[in-house]
Design a protein around this motif. Sequence first.
Motif, PDB file in Angstrom:
ATOM      1  N   GLU A  60      -4.615   9.036  -1.069  1.00 47.90           N
ATOM      2  CA  GLU A  60      -3.881   8.181  -0.136  1.00 47.90           C
ATOM      3  C   GLU A  60      -4.821   7.320   0.710  1.00 47.90           C
ATOM      4  OE1 GLU A  60      -0.441   8.414   3.362  1.00 47.90           O
ATOM      5  OE2 GLU A  60      -0.872  10.160   2.100  1.00 47.90           O
ATOM      6  N   LYS A  61      -5.849   7.928   1.261  1.00 43.54           N
ATOM      7  CA  LYS A  61      -6.796   7.174   2.081  1.00 43.54           C
ATOM      8  C   LYS A  61      -7.563   6.154   1.241  1.00 43.54           C
ATOM      9  CE  LYS A  61     -10.587   7.703   5.413  1.00 43.54           C
ATOM     10  NZ  LYS A  61      -9.961   6.736   6.338  1.00 43.54           N
ATOM     11  N   LEU A 111       0.816  -1.217   0.000  1.00 42.28           N
ATOM     12  CA  LEU A 111       0.000   0.000   0.000  1.00 42.28           C
ATOM     13  C   LEU A 111       0.847   1.262   0.000  1.00 42.28           C
ATOM     14  CD1 LEU A 111      -2.851  -1.106   2.428  1.00 42.28           C
ATOM     15  CD2 LEU A 111      -2.863  -1.097  -0.074  1.00 42.28           C
ATOM     16  N   ASP A 112       1.915   1.284   0.802  1.00 44.07           N
ATOM     17  CA  ASP A 112       2.773   2.477   0.846  1.00 44.07           C
ATOM     18  C   ASP A 112       3.417   2.738  -0.517  1.00 44.07           C
ATOM     19  OD1 ASP A 112       2.152   2.841   3.485  1.00 44.07           O
ATOM     20  OD2 ASP A 112       4.031   2.034   4.269  1.00 44.07           O
ATOM     21  N   THR A 153      -4.960   3.257   0.856  1.00 50.32           N
ATOM     22  CA  THR A 153      -4.615   2.527   2.082  1.00 50.32           C
ATOM     23  C   THR A 153      -5.818   1.809   2.693  1.00 50.32           C
ATOM     24  OG1 THR A 153      -4.891   4.558   3.390  1.00 50.32           O
ATOM     25  CG2 THR A 153      -2.667   4.031   2.623  1.00 50.32           C
TER      26      THR A 153
END
Length: 254
Positions: free
Chosen positions: A196-197, A178-179, A200
């Motif tokens: 980003e959310k 995910l990163d 993730t």
Amino acid sequence: MGKAARDHSARDRIKAQREEQRKKERLKRIATITTVAVVALGAVGAGWWYAAQGSKSEEATGALAPITAAADGSVVMAKAGVEKPVLDVYEDFQCPACKALEETSGATIKNLAAEGKVKVVYHPITIFPQEANKGVTRGNSVRGAAASRCVPGGAPWIKFHDKLFKEQPSETVEGFKLDDLVAWGKDAGVTDPGFEKCVTDQQKAPEHTAYSTKILESANLQGTPTLKINGTEVDNSVAFKPADLRQAILDAAK
């Protein structure tokens, strides 16, 4: 409920059960075909794949047609007003043969769209079953594709698309962390504050898996990658030869 009504209800249940079983068998058959292709590619190496096709890839011009992400998860790349011919690209970011197609014919597809010669519709899907490599292969595919849905379109989407294939992990190793997906998106130019959310939390994963199931059932796919020109499947002997693929698309416009 009368006997006739009970008999009718029972027939409906049996019909529904049979239809569901046919769907499961079809998905299993597609997954098996793809898994066999993965094993074959892994065994002989990508070099054999390219040599067998005997075709030189085009140079990407750098120009891009407008790219629009549709609500269903497909992505359209086409100049304004270009509606035909339509090139549907069915691909799985975890599929080695799909990576080979992108490396071989990806530039041709982008160039033709930029030239206004074709409307390209990308269909990122997951074809691998949960049983493959204890879910590792499917997990990689879903994470990558779900993250691509978090990109709102435009040039960043195709850059992210290409990056996923470039960084494609082995089908037996957990990848598309995910990163990394977040970092690759930002490197591709994604500026959406919710990106980003979205990645993730894997917010788009349920939509992606539902779309994959729908496409596998409706598009009559035998595996990935699959190209279709105006709904007609393109043989791999053409799909993996950029010059032949270009000509096939140009001929479809006549």
